[in-house]
Design an enzyme around this catalytic site. Structure first.
Site, PDB file in Angstrom:
ATOM      1  N   GLN A 199       0.826  -1.202   0.000  1.00  0.00           N
ATOM      2  CA  GLN A 199       0.000   0.000   0.000  1.00  0.00           C
ATOM      3  C   GLN A 199       0.868   1.262   0.000  1.00  0.00           C
ATOM      4  O   GLN A 199       0.349   2.360  -0.105  1.00  0.00           O
ATOM      5  CB  GLN A 199      -0.871   0.041   1.262  1.00  0.00           C
ATOM      6  CG  GLN A 199      -1.875  -1.068   1.399  1.00  0.00           C
ATOM      7  CD  GLN A 199      -2.504  -1.040   2.782  1.00  0.00           C
ATOM      8  OE1 GLN A 199      -2.116  -1.782   3.652  1.00  0.00           O
ATOM      9  NE2 GLN A 199      -3.482  -0.176   2.987  1.00  0.00           N
ATOM     10  N   ASP A 201       6.107   5.108  -0.874  1.00  0.00           N
ATOM     11  CA  ASP A 201       7.438   5.666  -0.617  1.00  0.00           C
ATOM     12  C   ASP A 201       8.541   5.129  -1.525  1.00  0.00           C
ATOM     13  O   ASP A 201       9.680   5.609  -1.484  1.00  0.00           O
ATOM     14  CB  ASP A 201       7.839   5.466   0.848  1.00  0.00           C
ATOM     15  CG  ASP A 201       7.691   4.010   1.304  1.00  0.00           C
ATOM     16  OD1 ASP A 201       7.962   3.097   0.494  1.00  0.00           O
ATOM     17  OD2 ASP A 201       7.289   3.790   2.466  1.00  0.00           O
ATOM     18  N   HIS A 231      -1.035   1.695  -4.442  1.00  0.00           N
ATOM     19  CA  HIS A 231      -1.382   3.108  -4.278  1.00  0.00           C
ATOM     20  C   HIS A 231      -0.364   4.038  -4.916  1.00  0.00           C
ATOM     21  O   HIS A 231      -0.366   5.243  -4.652  1.00  0.00           O
ATOM     22  CB  HIS A 231      -1.559   3.433  -2.795  1.00  0.00           C
ATOM     23  CG  HIS A 231      -2.707   2.691  -2.182  1.00  0.00           C
ATOM     24  ND1 HIS A 231      -2.858   2.514  -0.819  1.00  0.00           N
ATOM     25  CD2 HIS A 231      -3.771   2.061  -2.750  1.00  0.00           C
ATOM     26  CE1 HIS A 231      -3.959   1.820  -0.579  1.00  0.00           C
ATOM     27  NE2 HIS A 231      -4.516   1.525  -1.737  1.00  0.00           N
ATOM     28  N   CYS A 268       0.536   8.444 -24.081  1.00  0.00           N
ATOM     29  CA  CYS A 268       1.315   7.466 -24.847  1.00  0.00           C
ATOM     30  C   CYS A 268       0.702   6.082 -24.641  1.00  0.00           C
ATOM     31  O   CYS A 268       0.105   5.795 -23.602  1.00  0.00           O
ATOM     32  CB  CYS A 268       2.766   7.450 -24.378  1.00  0.00           C
ATOM     33  SG  CYS A 268       3.723   8.908 -24.861  1.00  0.00           S
ATOM     34  N   CYS A 283       5.593  15.168 -21.246  1.00  0.00           N
ATOM     35  CA  CYS A 283       6.201  13.983 -21.856  1.00  0.00           C
ATOM     36  C   CYS A 283       7.189  14.418 -22.934  1.00  0.00           C
ATOM     37  O   CYS A 283       6.850  15.241 -23.794  1.00  0.00           O
ATOM     38  CB  CYS A 283       5.109  13.096 -22.438  1.00  0.00           C
ATOM     39  SG  CYS A 283       5.733  11.637 -23.308  1.00  0.00           S
ATOM     40  N   SER A 328      -2.863  -1.844   8.824  1.00  0.00           N
ATOM     41  CA  SER A 328      -4.102  -1.927   9.605  1.00  0.00           C
ATOM     42  C   SER A 328      -5.134  -2.777   8.880  1.00  0.00           C
ATOM     43  O   SER A 328      -6.119  -3.217   9.477  1.00  0.00           O
ATOM     44  CB  SER A 328      -4.668  -0.523   9.826  1.00  0.00           C
ATOM     45  OG  SER A 328      -5.167   0.005   8.606  1.00  0.00           O
ATOM     46  N   ASN A 344       1.404  -6.846  13.406  1.00  0.00           N
ATOM     47  CA  ASN A 344       0.946  -5.463  13.587  1.00  0.00           C
ATOM     48  C   ASN A 344       0.740  -5.208  15.077  1.00  0.00           C
ATOM     49  O   ASN A 344       0.344  -6.111  15.819  1.00  0.00           O
ATOM     50  CB  ASN A 344      -0.377  -5.216  12.837  1.00  0.00           C
ATOM     51  CG  ASN A 344      -0.569  -3.757  12.491  1.00  0.00           C
ATOM     52  OD1 ASN A 344       0.279  -3.133  11.869  1.00  0.00           O
ATOM     53  ND2 ASN A 344      -1.685  -3.184  12.909  1.00  0.00           N
ATOM     54  N   GLN A 398      -1.412  -3.017  16.361  1.00  0.00           N
ATOM     55  CA  GLN A 398      -2.798  -2.689  16.653  1.00  0.00           C
ATOM     56  C   GLN A 398      -3.749  -3.757  16.100  1.00  0.00           C
ATOM     57  O   GLN A 398      -3.354  -4.599  15.301  1.00  0.00           O
ATOM     58  CB  GLN A 398      -3.158  -1.329  16.051  1.00  0.00           C
ATOM     59  CG  GLN A 398      -2.409  -0.163  16.670  1.00  0.00           C
ATOM     60  CD  GLN A 398      -2.676   1.139  15.929  1.00  0.00           C
ATOM     61  OE1 GLN A 398      -2.532   1.219  14.712  1.00  0.00           O
ATOM     62  NE2 GLN A 398      -3.071   2.164  16.662  1.00  0.00           N
TER      63      GLN A 398
END
Length: 408
Positions: free
Chosen positions: A171, A174, A191, A202, A229, A274, A301, A303
């Site tokens: 997900q 970075d 994501h 293109c 582009c 999560s 995890n 939590q």
């Protein structure tokens, strides 16, 4: 047929009277809830006879406030971070190691929790982006260009190299999985990736990997980066999928690879997520199969997650700690991140001279002894502009929130 003026006035008067009655009723209910709430906060021994009588008179309000308190307590427990003690952690990791060894097709799902060790904030942790915004606090700036792959990223890459992990579904935006050296065919960045901008005019869509965060100008439903582009001249767009959007790009999202991997998986390992978003992607969970034919689920995890009850094993520990113990159990050495081997420097497309001023983000410095493919064209931002919030997790979300909150 014309409406009788007297009848029309009468119906309008009745509607207004009805609306007024509803408003007054809501206000009476609010007063009752405030009264009952104040009384319930007092110890029973300190309540007056009038207050005790008020509780008996307004039993429904008492019950409703009780239900609300139970819901708040449940939510609070779900948000708390829980840590397994050292012995329990080792015992659970041994079970996980056995599952990894026995798996025929292990797929790893990763979330923001695997990048917190790189000083990148998560979303729903105690200091997460969503948590801070829900409390009305501002999101602190993060210099994402200084982040490097964590121990967990390097462990995953090594497990793939050893053919123990078949595919990684992330997900995270970075780009740290890519920078760890994990092959792109084995990665689905559902994501998006903050270092990649694309030309969708293109065919097929053309990728441009950069050495800086391309999301400076982008936000929810606004994906143009301002650069064009070099082949067709159309405006480039970022690859980020914001909350509430549907990702349609083939790469770097690679939904095809994610769905195929999930379909073949016999074991799924969830790290630092999560799962509140991932749970909505039905193709990742094989829920249409009978329970005994679904992949075995292992979750790491701190939590609560909505998939805990379906997991064979839930490990409460930091991802780097768990993965270090796992590699020890598997007798596999953890490689250190080597900037000289970071694939992003080979993949990066140089900016054209006219694009030098198109961003104010920190540029990834090339390893010692190497010249960045775009070093001659990249500008380093000034001190005034170097500390900016990431459009993919902070700035874009804040824009949407601010618009909703404005009242004329």
């Amino acid at each position: 047929m014309e409406e009788d003026p007297e009848t029309g006035n009468s119906s309008r008067t009745e509607r207004k009277a009805l609306e007024k009655a509803k408003i007054l009723q809501r206000e009476r209910e609010r007063k009752v809830f405030r009264l009952v709430g104040r009384v319930l906060k007092k110890p029973e021994a300190e309540r007056s006879e009038e207050e005790a009588a008020a509780l008996l008179l307004h039993r429904e309000a008492v019950d409703e406030l009780g239900r609300r308190q139970i819901r708040r307590n449940v939510l609070k427990r779900k948000q708390e971070e829980v840590f397994d003690d050292a012995d329990e952690l080792k015992s659970k990791v041994k079970q996980l190691a056995a599952a990894v060894k026995q798996a025929n097709h292990l797929v790893v799902y990763t979330g923001a929790g695997i990048s917190t060790a790189a000083s990148i904030p998560d979303y729903r942790g105690p200091n997460g982006v969503w948590t801070q915004l829900q409390k009305g606090r501002t999101v602190s700036s993060s210099d994402l260009s200084k982040a490097a792959p964590t121990v967990t990223h390097m462990c995953i890459r090594m497990l793939h190299k050893e053919k123990l992990v078949k595919h990684v579904v992330s997900q995270n935006c970075d780009g740290l999985h890519l920078r760890s050296g994990l092959p792109r065919h084995a990665l689905s960045e559902l994501h998006g990736n903050m270092f990649i901008e694309v030309c969708t005019s293109c065919s097929p869509a053309r990728e441009f990997v950069r050495l800086f965060d391309v999301t400076e100008r982008t936000s929810l439903h606004r994906h143009g980066t301002g650069r064009r582009c070099s082949h067709c001249g159309s405006e480039l767009r970022d690859t980020i999928v914001h909350f509430g959007e549907r990702g349609t790009l083939e790469q770097p999202l690679n939904w095809k690879g994610a769905a195929e991997a999930a379909n073949e998986a016999d074991v799924i390992l969830c790290l630092g997520s999560s799962l509140k978003v991932l749970k909505k992607y039905a193709c990742l969970w094989s829920m249409s199969r009978p329970a005994n034919k679904r992949p075995k689920l292992y979750i790491v995890n701190l939590q609560w997650t909505p998939k805990d009850d379906l997991a064979v094993l839930k490990i409460h520990g930091k991802c780097d700690d768990v993965m270090s113990l796992l590699m020890e159990e598997l007798n596999i050495q953890i490689p250190e991140y080597d900037r000289a081997e970071d694939p992003i420097f080979k993949l990066a497309t140089p900016l054209r001279p006219e694009e030098v001023q198109s961003h104010n983000r920190e540029v990834l410095a090339a390893p010692d002894g190497q010249e960045s493919p775009s070093a001659e064209n990249q500008q380093q931002p000034s001190e005034e502009t170097s500390s900016l919030q990431g459009g993919w997790f902070g700035r874009g979300y804040n824009k949407g929130r601010c618009k909703k909150r404005r009242v004329s």
